[in-house]
Structures are given as structure tokens and as C-alpha cells.
Design a protein around this motif. Structure first.
Motif, PDB file in Angstrom:
ATOM      1  N   MET A 265       0.809  -1.206   0.000  1.00  0.00           N
ATOM      2  CA  MET A 265       0.000   0.000   0.000  1.00  0.00           C
ATOM      3  C   MET A 265       0.849   1.265   0.000  1.00  0.00           C
ATOM      4  O   MET A 265       0.346   2.349   0.197  1.00  0.00           O
ATOM      5  N   SER A 266       2.161   1.141  -0.191  1.00  0.00           N
ATOM      6  CA  SER A 266       3.026   2.310  -0.082  1.00  0.00           C
ATOM      7  C   SER A 266       2.862   3.256  -1.266  1.00  0.00           C
ATOM      8  O   SER A 266       3.021   4.463  -1.130  1.00  0.00           O
ATOM      9  N   GLU A 267       2.570   2.700  -2.461  1.00  0.00           N
ATOM     10  CA  GLU A 267       2.435   3.546  -3.638  1.00  0.00           C
ATOM     11  C   GLU A 267       1.188   4.407  -3.525  1.00  0.00           C
ATOM     12  O   GLU A 267       0.094   3.922  -3.259  1.00  0.00           O
ATOM     13  N   SER A 268       1.342   5.706  -3.735  1.00  0.00           N
ATOM     14  CA  SER A 268       0.207   6.613  -3.595  1.00  0.00           C
ATOM     15  C   SER A 268      -0.682   6.551  -4.831  1.00  0.00           C
ATOM     16  O   SER A 268      -0.217   6.624  -5.965  1.00  0.00           O
ATOM     17  N   LYS A 269      -1.969   6.401  -4.607  1.00  0.00           N
ATOM     18  CA  LYS A 269      -2.957   6.377  -5.673  1.00  0.00           C
ATOM     19  C   LYS A 269      -4.083   7.331  -5.296  1.00  0.00           C
ATOM     20  O   LYS A 269      -4.110   7.892  -4.197  1.00  0.00           O
TER      21      LYS A 269
END
Length: 326
Positions: free
Chosen positions: A1-5
Motif C-alpha cells: 500500500m506504499s504507492e500513492s494512488k
């Protein structure tokens, strides 16, 4: 979940929506964009304006320029709907426009804009009138027994069988309950609480009818899973949302409320309950590792305590169109 979306939550000021926003802001580092026409005001959203990643747009799904809000969005969760049989029967035109027509229109725009996933909140009541059959699974036949279910079933058919370039997840949730930023009292367990609090008695019909139940926060957690477990989900998929141990007879739920608020239960045969069904939640458990964390008894105590301490006003108690003030 680290990648920002960026996730767009349509109908985010409502009961499920406000719970979902809370989960998204706590459990991910994503940007959360909310679109809502604020039918029930904006109280449920106040707390979220402290988050840098939260933004809000007011509008009506039926007549807003939706390409503007879908631009640069990774995921869309559509919660906008007139929810439940009574309100759809009261406003049939609006129910069809919002629950079906606007839903499909939004999905088509998402397909054109290359949105990665479209999550539609549906309902377990789509399975219709079954009367004590085995627990129903996602592949079982759907039966529309109300205008509300009809709008959801028709939406599901198009989203799952057409729009080939759009990933779609349909979540058929059990009957919701539990505290949230905007609580409702037109839900089964909450109706019992309402009657116990206001009328000092629970009026119960169809006491042995089965109903699957799920906490609103557990619904929110399921939605987050469908957005984060991309490698586990097909491009078109359906999940029942709830837990096998929360298929209850209505009398069992009424007894929980009766015991907590010390009121009697009056069983009546003047009304018949057409809904009598249990759902299987094996698929979401096995494929997504999903488990519920809330139970009705704790929620009844929380809501009763809030009522006893004046935290829930008469305005909130009566604001649902499905409840008529005495």
C-alpha cells in the motif's frame, strides 16, 4: 500500500461512505476524493478535512460533468444510491436514475478514462425470496423482489457482462449495522433499537426469518481489500460481504436489543416478511483472506450507550425516510 494512488468515493458522505473514507485515510497513503450531493448534510465529513490527502466535491451524479472528477483517478467506488425498498418505492424515478442510469453512465466514463477498477456496492437482497435454502453463493441465481433490488441486479448485469475494458468488482453486502459518522435507523438491527428506545417495545414480524448481517466498518474493510489485493481478483468479480457466523434469525437480533434496553418483544402476524435467506461468505474469506471483526452485541451496546448519553439526537433518529415519527 506504499504507492500513492487516488480513489474517488461517490456517495462518500453516507453511512458506508464515511466509514470507508475513515479506513482509506487510516490504512493507505492514497488521495481520497469524495463526491456527494449531501442529501443528509455534511456532518459525517467534517473530521476528514484535517487530512491533506482528502478533498471534496459537491454534485449530483445525474447531472454533473463526471469527466472532471474521474480525471487522474485510479479507482472509483460507487456508493451513491437510494438504499432499501421503502425509499425506492417512495421515489421510484429517482431510484432508477441514481441506482441504475447514473451508475452505468459513471462506469462508462471510467472505462473511457482508463480507471483501473470500478467497485459497485450491491446487496445480498438481490438473491430474493429463498426460504431456508442452503447458504447462497455468488454464482446462485438472482431474484429481484423490490425496485431497489431490481436497480442493483440490472446494474450488475451490465457492469459484469459489458464494458469489457473496465475492471469491475461487485460487493453484495449483508444487512449493515453499527456506529458510523452518519448512523442510520432504517436498518434491521437499528430499527429494533429505535423501537426499543422510542416505543419501549420491539414489534417483530417474521421472527424466524434469516438475515445475514455485517458491520459497516467491516464493509469498508472489504472495499479496501478489493482495491489493494489486485493480484487476487479477476477483472470481473463478485463477492458476498459478511461472515458465515453472522447469519441470524430476526428473533435472535431482537433479543440482543431487548436484553440491553430492557424492553419486551411483541411478535405480530399482521405483516409478512418476504426475505428469508442466508449467505455464504466462503469466497471472500478464502480468496481475499477477509474476516469480520465486529459483532451485533457490541454494536447494540455502543448505540444504546450513545442514546443514553444524549449523543444521538431526535433529528438523527428520525431523518431516515424509512422511519415515520410518531
Amino acid at each position: 500500500m506504499s504507492e500513492s494512488k487516488t480513489v474517488l468515493v461517490v456517495g462518500g458522505a453516507g453511512y458506508v461512505g464515511s466509514s470507508l473514507i475513515s479506513r482509506l485515510l487510516r490504512d493507505t497513503n492514497w488521495n481520497v476524493k469524495v463526491f456527494d450531493q449531501l442529501t443528509y448534510d455534511a456532518d459525517s465529513l467534517f473530521q476528514f478535512f484535517n487530512y491533506e490527502k482528502f478533498s471534496f466535491i459537491k454534485g449530483d451524479l445525474r447531472n454533473f460533468e463526471l469527466t472532471k472528477i474521474v480525471e487522474n483517478v485510479d479507482y472509483v467506488v460507487n456508493l451513491a444510491a437510494l438504499v432499501g425498498g421503502p425509499i425506492c418505492e417512495k421515489y421510484p424515478k429517482e431510484a432508477k436514475e441514481i441506482n441504475f442510469e447514473a451508475n452505468i453512465n459513471l462506469a462508462k466514463i471510467c472505462e473511457k478514462k482508463n480507471v483501473k477498477r470500478y467497485v459497485m456496492m450491491s446487496t445480498g437482497s438481490n438473491y430474493g425470496l429463498r426460504h431456508n435454502q442452503a447458504m447462497l453463493k455468488e454464482e446462485d441465481e438472482l431474484q429481484s423482489t423490490s425496485l431497489y433490488a431490481e436497480t442493483k441486479v440490472n446494474s450488475e448485469k451490465i457492469l459484469l457482462n459489458e464494458l469489457d475494458e473496465l475492471d469491475v468488482i461487485v460487493l453484495r453486502a449483508a444487512t449493515a449495522y453499527g456506529m458510523a459518522s452518519r448512523i442510520r435507523f432504517d436498518l434491521l438491527l437499528h430499527q429494533f433499537i429505535f423501537e426499543a428506545w422510542k416505543k419501549k417495545q420491539i414489534n417483530l414480524f417474521g421472527p424466524n426469518s434469516w438475515r445475514p448481517m455485517v458491520h459497516v466498518d467491516d464493509i469498508a474493510r472489504a472495499i479496501v481489500l478489493t482495491l489493494t489485493k489486485n493480484d487476487k481478483i479477476k477483472s470481473k468479480d463478485v463477492f458476498n460481504v459478511g461472515s458465515n457466523d453472522q447469519n441470524f434469525k430476526k428473533i435472535e437480533l431482537a433479543e440482543i436489543v431487548s436484553e440491553r434496553l430492557n424492553v419486551g418483544i411483541s411478535e405480530t402476524e399482521t405483516r409478512k416478511d418476504p426475505r428469508d435467506y442466508r449467505l455464504s461468505f466462503d469466497k471472500i474469506t478464502s480468496e481475499l483472506g477477509y474476516h469480520t471483526i465486529h459483532r451485533p452485541k457490541e454494536s447494540v451496546d455502543q448505540i444504546a450507550t450513545a442514546l443514553e448519553n444524549g449523543l444521538i439526537s431526535d433529528r438523527i433518529l428520525h431523518e431516515s425516510v424509512n422511519i415515520k415519527s410518531n
